[in-house]
Motif scaffolding. Structure first.
Motif, PDB file in Angstrom:
ATOM      1  N   ASP A  22      -5.207   5.052   1.130  1.00  0.00           N
ATOM      2  CA  ASP A  22      -5.550   4.370  -0.122  1.00  0.00           C
ATOM      3  C   ASP A  22      -6.643   5.132  -0.859  1.00  0.00           C
ATOM      4  O   ASP A  22      -7.635   5.550  -0.250  1.00  0.00           O
ATOM      5  CB  ASP A  22      -6.023   2.941   0.162  1.00  0.00           C
ATOM      6  N   ASP A  23      -6.478   5.265  -2.169  1.00  0.00           N
ATOM      7  CA  ASP A  23      -7.426   6.065  -2.940  1.00  0.00           C
ATOM      8  C   ASP A  23      -8.865   5.603  -2.770  1.00  0.00           C
ATOM      9  O   ASP A  23      -9.778   6.428  -2.648  1.00  0.00           O
ATOM     10  CB  ASP A  23      -7.043   6.035  -4.421  1.00  0.00           C
ATOM     11  N   ARG A  24      -9.092   4.291  -2.785  1.00  0.00           N
ATOM     12  CA  ARG A  24     -10.468   3.788  -2.686  1.00  0.00           C
ATOM     13  C   ARG A  24     -11.080   4.160  -1.333  1.00  0.00           C
ATOM     14  O   ARG A  24     -12.237   4.598  -1.260  1.00  0.00           O
ATOM     15  CB  ARG A  24     -10.478   2.272  -2.871  1.00  0.00           C
ATOM     16  N   CYS A  25     -10.304   4.013  -0.259  1.00  0.00           N
ATOM     17  CA  CYS A  25     -10.803   4.354   1.071  1.00  0.00           C
ATOM     18  C   CYS A  25     -11.002   5.857   1.206  1.00  0.00           C
ATOM     19  O   CYS A  25     -11.985   6.320   1.797  1.00  0.00           O
ATOM     20  CB  CYS A  25      -9.830   3.858   2.139  1.00  0.00           C
ATOM     21  N   THR A  72      -4.403   2.681   6.214  1.00  0.00           N
ATOM     22  CA  THR A  72      -4.776   2.836   4.800  1.00  0.00           C
ATOM     23  C   THR A  72      -6.144   3.480   4.624  1.00  0.00           C
ATOM     24  O   THR A  72      -6.455   3.962   3.534  1.00  0.00           O
ATOM     25  CB  THR A  72      -4.733   1.483   4.064  1.00  0.00           C
ATOM     26  N   SER A 124       2.681   4.583  -1.280  1.00  0.00           N
ATOM     27  CA  SER A 124       2.286   5.605  -2.247  1.00  0.00           C
ATOM     28  C   SER A 124       3.100   6.862  -1.999  1.00  0.00           C
ATOM     29  O   SER A 124       3.773   7.011  -0.973  1.00  0.00           O
ATOM     30  CB  SER A 124       0.794   5.933  -2.105  1.00  0.00           C
ATOM     31  N   HIS A 140       0.825  -1.213   0.000  1.00  0.00           N
ATOM     32  CA  HIS A 140       0.000   0.000   0.000  1.00  0.00           C
ATOM     33  C   HIS A 140       0.858   1.262   0.000  1.00  0.00           C
ATOM     34  O   HIS A 140       0.398   2.318   0.432  1.00  0.00           O
ATOM     35  CB  HIS A 140      -0.925   0.013   1.230  1.00  0.00           C
ATOM     36  N   CYS A 165      -9.527  -2.311   4.391  1.00  0.00           N
ATOM     37  CA  CYS A 165      -8.533  -1.313   4.764  1.00  0.00           C
ATOM     38  C   CYS A 165      -8.096  -1.574   6.192  1.00  0.00           C
ATOM     39  O   CYS A 165      -8.755  -2.321   6.937  1.00  0.00           O
ATOM     40  CB  CYS A 165      -9.075   0.119   4.614  1.00  0.00           C
ATOM     41  N   ASN A 195      -2.225  -4.308  10.450  1.00  0.00           N
ATOM     42  CA  ASN A 195      -2.958  -5.001   9.389  1.00  0.00           C
ATOM     43  C   ASN A 195      -3.516  -6.341   9.858  1.00  0.00           C
ATOM     44  O   ASN A 195      -3.852  -7.200   9.047  1.00  0.00           O
ATOM     45  CB  ASN A 195      -2.083  -5.204   8.145  1.00  0.00           C
TER      46      ASN A 195
END
Length: 285
Positions: A271-274, A267, A171, A169, A263, A234
Motif C-alpha cells: 500500500d502506498d501509504r505504508c 499491505t 494494485s 487493497h 496495514c 488481515n
C-alpha cells in the motif's frame, strides 16, 4: 517501475534506481523479489534498490538445497559483495526476509537494518507440536497454493484477489508480484516457490530461536522494526504482537519498534501509504 535483472551464482537479483546509496532487500518465505516492487517504484532518486529471489523461490527456484535461513544469509552476503555494498548500505527484509537480514547483519556491518514485520524469534513451540503443522497453521492459504495447479494465469490472479489480505487493497504492484510467481505449462500453472524450501525454512524459524537471539545481539547497526497491526489473513492478531516486541525493544538499545497503522502483513509492503513510511525509515539521514 522497471527492474534490471542480473544473476549472481544462479541467484536472480534485480536493480531499481541509479542513485549512489544502496538498499539490499530480502523477501518472505513464499514470496519473490517482486514483493519490493512498490518500494522500487517510489524510490528517491539518490537511491538504488537491489532485491533478490531467494534460493528455492522465484527465478532462483532451481538452486539446490540445503535450505534454511543461514544459507539464505550467505546468499545475501554474496549479493552484497557482488553489488559493492559498503558501510553506507541499508539492509531490509520482510517477513522471513527480516530474519535472514538479522543473520546477515550479525556477520557484516550495514548502515542500518530495517525489519518489516519479522526478525524477532517466535516463542518455542509447545511440546509435541510439529514445526510443519505450526507453519501450515501460520501461513494458511499461502502454503496451500504451493500444492495446487491453476488452469490459467487469470485463475492464479483470482486466487490472490480472494485472499483476505488483499481485499480492497489490489494494485498493479500486487498483480505484477502474483504473475511473476507463475511457472509451468498452460493448464497446469503453479507457484515457483519450492515446497521443500518453504518447509525447511519454516522448521528453522520455529526451532532455532537461540540462533536468532544470538544474531540479534550481535548486530551492531541500528535496527528499526516496522510491525503491522494485522496478520497474514488481515486478522486482528498480528505476526509480532506487542507482548513479543516490547521485551526485545527493552533488551536491545539499538532497536526502534514502530507499528505502522492500518496495514496487514502483506499491505505493509504494497500500500502506498505504508510504503511511504517504509521508505522514510529506509532512506532517513
Amino acid at each position: 517501475m522497471t527492474f534490471a535483472f542480473d544473476d549472481v551464482d544462479g541467484l536472480r537479483i534485480a536493480r531499481a534506481g541509479t542513485g549512489p546509496r544502496l538498499i539490499i532487500a530480502v523477501h518472505g518465505i513464499t514470496a519473490s523479489l517482486m514483493s519490493w516492487g512498490a518500494v522500487a517504484r517510489r524510490l528517491p532518486g539518490e537511491w538504488t534498490l537491489v532485491a533478490m529471489d531467494l534460493r528455492g523461490r522465484g527465478h532462483s527456484a532451481g538452486l539446490p538445497g540445503p535450505y534454511g535461513l543461514p544459507r539464505h544469509a550467505e546468499d545475501v552476503l554474496r549479493v552484497a559483495e557482488h553489488v559493492g555494498a559498503d558501510g553506507g548500505t541499508v539492509l531490509t527484509g520482510h517477513s522471513m526476509g527480516a530474519y535472514v537480514a538479522v543473520l546477515a547483519a550479525a556477520r557484516r556491518d550495514f548502515a542500518r537494518v530495517v525489519l518489516v514485520d519479522g526478525g524477532l524469534p517466535f516463542p518455542p513451540l509447545p511440546e509435541g507440536v510439529d514445526p510443519d503443522a505450526a507453519l501450515a497453521a501460520a501461513l494458511g492459504p499461502a502454503l496451500d497454493r504451493l500444492r495446487q495447479t491453476y488452469p490459467s494465469a487469470e485463475a492464479y490472479v483470482e486466487f490472490f484477489r480472494n485472499h483476505p489480505a488483499f481485499a480492497g487493497h489490489w494494485s498493479d504492484d500486487v498483480e505484477e508480484y502474483v504473475r511473476y510467481d507463475l511457472t509451468g505449462p498452460e493448464g497446469a500453472l503453479r507457484s515457483r516457490a519450492v515446497p521443500e524450501a518453504v518447509r525447511a525454512d519454516g522448521r528453522w524459524l520455529h526451532t532455532e530461536q537461540a540462533a536468532l537471539t544470538t544474531a540479534l545481539e550481535a548486530v551492531k547497526a541500528p535496527m528499526t522494526l516496522l510491525r503491522a497491526p494485522r496478520g497474514l489473513l488481515n486478522q486482528d492478531v498480528p505476526m509480532l504482537p506487542d507482548d513479543l516486541a516490547a521485551p526485545w525493544a527493552a533488551r536491545l538499545p539499538g532497536l526502534r519498534d514502530e507499528v505502522v497503522p492500518d496495514c496487514n502483513h502483506y499491505t505493509i509492503v504494497f500500500d502506498d501509504r505504508c510504503v511511504a513510511t517504509l521508505l522514510d525509515r529506509l532512506t532517513a539521514p
